[in-house]
Design an enzyme around this catalytic site. Structure first.
Site, PDB file in Angstrom:
ATOM      1  N   CYS A 272      22.199  83.925  95.464  1.00 43.42           N
ATOM      2  CA  CYS A 272      21.219  85.030  95.422  1.00 43.42           C
ATOM      3  C   CYS A 272      21.637  86.221  96.284  1.00 43.42           C
ATOM      4  O   CYS A 272      21.163  87.336  96.074  1.00 43.42           O
ATOM      5  CB  CYS A 272      19.842  84.529  95.859  1.00 43.42           C
TER       6      CYS A 272
ATOM      7  N   HIS B  38      15.465  90.757  97.897  1.00 40.59           N
ATOM      8  CA  HIS B  38      15.686  89.752  96.859  1.00 40.59           C
ATOM      9  C   HIS B  38      14.330  89.267  96.362  1.00 40.59           C
ATOM     10  O   HIS B  38      13.402  89.065  97.148  1.00 40.59           O
ATOM     11  CB  HIS B  38      16.497  88.594  97.445  1.00 40.59           C
TER      12      HIS B  38
ATOM     13  N   ASN C 271      12.949  84.862  89.678  1.00 40.81           N
ATOM     14  CA  ASN C 271      14.123  84.940  90.556  1.00 40.81           C
ATOM     15  C   ASN C 271      15.374  84.987  89.676  1.00 40.81           C
ATOM     16  O   ASN C 271      15.718  83.997  89.027  1.00 40.81           O
ATOM     17  CB  ASN C 271      14.139  83.712  91.479  1.00 40.81           C
TER      18      ASN C 271
HETATM   19  O1  UT7 Z   1      16.495  82.591  95.728  1.00 40.21           O
HETATM   20  C1  UT7 Z   1      16.873  81.685  96.702  1.00 40.21           C
HETATM   21  C2  UT7 Z   1      15.791  81.459  97.640  1.00 40.21           C
HETATM   22  N1  UT7 Z   1      14.773  80.602  97.072  1.00 40.21           N
HETATM   23  C3  UT7 Z   1      13.582  80.713  97.545  1.00 40.21           C
HETATM   24  O2  UT7 Z   1      13.334  81.589  98.340  1.00 40.21           O
HETATM   25  C4  UT7 Z   1      12.541  79.708  97.139  1.00 40.21           C
HETATM   26  C5  UT7 Z   1      11.815  79.295  98.384  1.00 40.21           C
HETATM   27  N2  UT7 Z   1      10.704  78.399  98.172  1.00 40.21           N
HETATM   28  C6  UT7 Z   1       9.570  78.768  97.542  1.00 40.21           C
HETATM   29  O3  UT7 Z   1       9.457  79.864  97.040  1.00 40.21           O
HETATM   30  C7  UT7 Z   1       8.418  77.805  97.569  1.00 40.21           C
HETATM   31  O4  UT7 Z   1       8.701  76.758  98.462  1.00 40.21           O
HETATM   32  C8  UT7 Z   1       8.071  77.209  96.177  1.00 40.21           C
HETATM   33  C9  UT7 Z   1       7.472  78.290  95.302  1.00 40.21           C
HETATM   34  C10 UT7 Z   1       9.319  76.643  95.539  1.00 40.21           C
HETATM   35  C11 UT7 Z   1       7.027  76.113  96.318  1.00 40.21           C
HETATM   36  O5  UT7 Z   1       5.890  76.600  97.010  1.00 40.21           O
HETATM   37  P1  UT7 Z   1       5.276  75.784  98.254  1.00 40.21           P
HETATM   38  O6  UT7 Z   1       4.062  76.490  98.654  1.00 40.21           O
HETATM   39  O7  UT7 Z   1       6.378  75.628  99.263  1.00 40.21           O
HETATM   40  O8  UT7 Z   1       4.885  74.428  97.591  1.00 40.21           O
HETATM   41  P2  UT7 Z   1       5.423  72.962  97.916  1.00 40.21           P
HETATM   42  O9  UT7 Z   1       6.859  72.816  97.558  1.00 40.21           O
HETATM   43  O10 UT7 Z   1       5.010  72.629  99.309  1.00 40.21           O
HETATM   44  O11 UT7 Z   1       4.585  72.120  96.889  1.00 40.21           O
HETATM   45  C12 UT7 Z   1       3.158  72.039  96.973  1.00 40.21           C
HETATM   46  C13 UT7 Z   1       2.677  71.127  95.853  1.00 40.21           C
HETATM   47  C14 UT7 Z   1       3.470  69.833  95.761  1.00 40.21           C
HETATM   48  O12 UT7 Z   1       2.574  68.805  95.457  1.00 40.21           O
HETATM   49  P3  UT7 Z   1       2.090  67.780  96.620  1.00 40.21           P
HETATM   50  O13 UT7 Z   1       3.359  67.155  97.122  1.00 40.21           O
HETATM   51  O14 UT7 Z   1       1.428  68.639  97.654  1.00 40.21           O
HETATM   52  O15 UT7 Z   1       1.179  66.858  95.895  1.00 40.21           O
HETATM   53  C15 UT7 Z   1       4.366  70.047  94.581  1.00 40.21           C
HETATM   54  O16 UT7 Z   1       4.703  68.840  93.931  1.00 40.21           O
HETATM   55  O17 UT7 Z   1       2.845  71.785  94.591  1.00 40.21           O
HETATM   56  C16 UT7 Z   1       3.515  70.905  93.687  1.00 40.21           C
HETATM   57  N3  UT7 Z   1       4.276  71.701  92.740  1.00 40.21           N
HETATM   58  C17 UT7 Z   1       3.738  72.230  91.639  1.00 40.21           C
HETATM   59  N4  UT7 Z   1       2.504  72.179  91.130  1.00 40.21           N
HETATM   60  C18 UT7 Z   1       2.268  72.833  90.003  1.00 40.21           C
HETATM   61  C19 UT7 Z   1       5.585  72.064  92.810  1.00 40.21           C
HETATM   62  N5  UT7 Z   1       5.907  72.817  91.738  1.00 40.21           N
HETATM   63  C20 UT7 Z   1       4.767  72.937  91.000  1.00 40.21           C
HETATM   64  C21 UT7 Z   1       4.473  73.607  89.806  1.00 40.21           C
HETATM   65  N6  UT7 Z   1       3.198  73.524  89.341  1.00 40.21           N
HETATM   66  N7  UT7 Z   1       5.380  74.322  89.112  1.00 40.21           N
END
Ligand code: UT7
Length: 323
Positions: free
Chosen positions: A113, A250, A280
């Site tokens: 990225c 980004h 992204n």
């Molecule tokens: O470009 C390179 C850099 N990349 C990034 O900057 C990405 C960085 N990370 C993020 O943007 C975020 O961490 C995400 C958008 C990927 C995820 O958001 P989050 O607030 O960190 O959520 P999380 O990973 O803590 O997940 C929360 C919950 C989980 O369920 P449990 O374990 O709490 O029951 C996930 O399984 O959300 C669940 N989950 C989803 N639910 C519905 C994960 N993906 C999804 C989804 N739909 N698509």
């Protein structure tokens, strides 16, 4: 002194738009979750006949048109991509051929990225070192080809697209009033390599592989790394956040963009956001956002613009440019 001045910017997006609701029958997710956690509402997804090379070529042609130049005026093409058409030759060489350019040289640069920020910095050094007068810097990606479409934690986040700029050597006074690239700062740290990677490759599995990400872990590091490298760039340029006209980060997640801007004291009105429409797009995200903000009249000649990116590796970096 020689400065690398932006002469033109352009972009290209695949024809097909995939909206959040389109995922609802594929994986357990919802439009509400995706919007609330990321700010993304839609992304463009490449068809079989749309590739990193074809999108990169279209963005390059748009940037050349905006600059009033042709490929015959270009000495070097630097393509930032992690999704090349082939393992080799470099996709930049394929774009060179598509543009009908038989002179000069071209190479790919891989920093995921952060690729476009690395590529702009690299092109600036070629220009200031006297090896090139005009450089096409392209970020082009087809991340949809790396996605595991059954993994809801990654498949909703990414999109395809390309953006490009033409950089040209110009005389400057060596002051902050000069147009062109004024300062840059780049970082990487491979101890984080397992947090965001592709589980395939020619030298290991002989497959292309799929993108794997510990999203929460990446998120945890992102804001600190972004703000550190931007502060280093401010120090190198001798400026503060108040001097900026535009912040073009980004586009991975609206929450990361908002938190970074808040920590740096950059007001919301100065932040260019396109993650809602593009998702992204990795190395294409910054030039795509630039292209949108130039086309709608926000970024104008003379504006002080800060580019920033962070991604797999980790790699991260920032570039200060007077438009
Ligand atoms: O470009 C390179 C850099 N990349 C990034 O900057 C990405 C960085 N990370 C993020 O943007 C975020 O961490 C995400 C958008 C990927 C995820 O958001 P989050 O607030 O960190 O959520 P999380 O990973 O803590 O997940 C929360 C919950 C989980 O369920 P449990 O374990 O709490 O029951 C996930 O399984 O959300 C669940 N989950 C989803 N639910 C519905 C994960 N993906 C999804 C989804 N739909 N698509």
């Amino acid at each position: 002194m020689i400065r690398s001045v932006v002469r033109g910017v352009g972009s290209a997006l695949p024809r097909r738009i995939m909206r959040n609701a389109d995922f609802e029958g594929m994986v357990e997710t919802s439009d509400a979750w995706i919007v609330q956690r990321t700010g993304i509402t839609q992304r463009h997804i490449a068809a079989d006949d749309e590739t990193t090379a074809s999108l990169g070529e279209a963005a390059a042609r748009a940037a050349l048109d905006a600059a009033g130049l042709t490929a015959q005026d270009i000495d070097l093409i630097v393509l930032a991509t992690s999704t090349p058409n082939h393992t080799f030759p470099a996709t930049s060489v394929e774009i060179q051929e598509r543009l009908g350019m038989r002179h000069g040289f071209a190479f790919d640069l891989q920093a995921v990225c952060s690729g476009f920020v690395y590529a702009v910095t690299t092109a600036d050094l070629y220009i200031r070192g006297g090896l090139a007068k005009r450089v096409l810097v392209i970020g082009s990606e087809t991340f949809s080809r790396l996605l595991d479409w059954s993994d809801r934690s990654t498949c909703v986040l990414f999109g395809d697209g390309a953006g490009a700029i033409v950089l040209e050597a110009a005389d400057g006074e060596g002051t902050l009033a000069d147009r062109g690239i004024l300062a840059a700062s780049l970082r990487s740290d491979g101890t984080h390599k397992q947090k965001l990677y592709v589980d395939g490759g020619p030298s290991t599995t002989q497959t292309v592989g799929h993108l794997r990400m510990e999203g929460r872990e990446v998120f945890k590091h992102a804001v600190g790394m972004i703000t550190d490298v931007i502060e280093a760039t401010f120090a190198a340029g001798g400026i503060t956040a108040d001097d900026l006209d535009w912040f073009v980060p980004h586009q991975a997640n609206k929450r990361i963009i908002d938190a970074s801007a808040r920590k740096l004291g950059i007001p919301e009105e100065k932040v260019v956001v396109t993650v809602d429409l593009h998702g992204n797009t990795s190395a294409a995200s910054v030039p795509l956002a630039l292209s949108v903000a130039v086309a709608d009249g926000r970024i104008k000649r003379g504006d002080l613009v800060l580019l920033e990116a962070m991604g797999g590796g980790f790699t991260w970096g920032a570039v200060l440019v007077r438009w």
